[in-house]
Write an enzyme that holds these catalytic residues in place. Structure first.
Site, short mmCIF file in Angstrom:
data_model
loop_
_atom_site.label_atom_id
_atom_site.label_comp_id
_atom_site.label_asym_id
_atom_site.label_seq_id
_atom_site.Cartn_x
_atom_site.Cartn_y
_atom_site.Cartn_z
N ARG A 60 40.85 41.66 54.08
CA ARG A 60 41.33 42.82 53.35
C ARG A 60 40.96 44.12 54.04
O ARG A 60 41.64 45.14 53.87
CB ARG A 60 40.86 42.78 51.90
CG ARG A 60 41.55 41.69 51.07
CD ARG A 60 41.02 41.62 49.67
NE ARG A 60 39.62 41.28 49.63
CZ ARG A 60 39.12 40.04 49.76
NH1 ARG A 60 39.94 39.02 49.92
NH2 ARG A 60 37.83 39.84 49.71
N GLU A 97 25.14 32.74 50.28
CA GLU A 97 24.29 32.11 49.26
C GLU A 97 24.03 30.66 49.64
O GLU A 97 22.91 30.17 49.55
CB GLU A 97 24.98 32.21 47.91
CG GLU A 97 24.05 31.94 46.75
CD GLU A 97 24.73 32.17 45.41
OE1 GLU A 97 25.88 32.66 45.40
OE2 GLU A 97 24.08 31.85 44.40
P1 AMP Z 1 28.97 40.82 51.36
O1 AMP Z 1 28.73 40.29 52.74
O2 AMP Z 1 28.20 40.10 50.31
O3 AMP Z 1 28.76 42.32 51.28
O4 AMP Z 1 30.47 40.52 51.00
C1 AMP Z 1 31.44 41.35 51.47
C2 AMP Z 1 32.73 40.65 51.78
O5 AMP Z 1 33.08 39.70 50.78
C3 AMP Z 1 33.82 41.67 51.83
O6 AMP Z 1 34.63 41.40 52.98
C4 AMP Z 1 34.56 41.53 50.53
O7 AMP Z 1 35.94 41.55 50.76
C5 AMP Z 1 34.13 40.19 49.95
N1 AMP Z 1 33.60 40.25 48.58
C6 AMP Z 1 32.32 39.96 48.20
N2 AMP Z 1 32.16 40.05 46.88
C7 AMP Z 1 33.36 40.43 46.39
C8 AMP Z 1 33.85 40.71 45.06
N3 AMP Z 1 33.07 40.61 43.97
N4 AMP Z 1 35.14 41.07 44.95
C9 AMP Z 1 35.94 41.17 46.03
N5 AMP Z 1 35.54 40.91 47.29
C10 AMP Z 1 34.28 40.55 47.47
#
Ligand code: AMP
Length: 174
Positions: A60, A97
């Site tokens: 995205r 996780e």
């Molecule tokens: P993180 O590495 O945990 O910061 O996760 C970020 C990536 O996962 C991004 O590329 C987001 O598009 C996706 N992502 C994680 N959590 C969500 C959520 N609750 N809603 C939408 N996309 C998420």
């Protein structure tokens, strides 16, 4: 901007797995006026920052990063999941996780003369963004900052960024 975004971002419970509330940005992308406003708001703070490359995080992030790059007169760099890029890559792993994932970038995508803006849709734990920053640091690019549509503040992703400046158009959780 914040209220407009809140009205166009949809919560989808238990996607892609139980317990996750997915922030679905497709209603915002699907509205012609919102799409223009979002791209403009993401790019605006960086117009005088000499950005040469905008790096988008699969998938995205790509949708937003390409028009932001055009708005800034910069090139676009894809940071992709493993095995997707055709040429020689550098790779950074990060923890999920359960288990690990990785991001890859073409070895010649950026160099030490580049000033880079990183773009994604959502920052959650910050693990993906931190891996993106490590990738861009390897060839010596200067990362000016990161910008996202949505920050989930309760997951404290900012802390994972080691001081990299990050802007979000809307925050949830505080
Ligand atoms: P993180 O590495 O945990 O910061 O996760 C970020 C990536 O996962 C991004 O590329 C987001 O598009 C996706 N992502 C994680 N959590 C969500 C959520 N609750 N809603 C939408 N996309 C998420």
């Amino acid at each position: 901007m914040e209220n407009m975004l809140r009205s166009f971002i949809r919560d989808v419970p238990d996607f892609p797995e139980p317990g996750v509330i997915f922030k679905d940005i497709t209603p915002a992308l699907g509205d012609a006026g919102a799409l223009v406003d979002i791209v403009e708001a993401l790019a605006a703070p960086y117009v005088n920052e000499g950005i040469t490359k905008v790096a988008g995080i699969e998938s995205r992030g790509f949708i937003l990063a390409a028009p932001v790059a055009m708005a800034l007169g910069a090139g676009f760099v894809p940071l992709r999941k493993p095995g997707k890029l055709p040429y020689e890559v550098v790779r950074e792993e990060y923890s999920l996780e359960y288990g690990t994932d990785a991001l890859e970038m073409h070895v010649d995508a950026v160099d030490a003369t580049d000033r880079v803006l990183v773009v994604d849709d959502v920052i959650a734990t910050g693990g993906t963004a931190a891996a993106a920053a490590r990738l861009l640091n390897r060839p010596g690019a200067h990362i000016v900052g990161m910008v996202v549509m949505v920050e989930l503040t309760f997951l404290n992703g900012r802390a994972a960024l080691n001081g990299l400046p990050m802007r979000a158009l809307v925050t949830y959780g505080d």
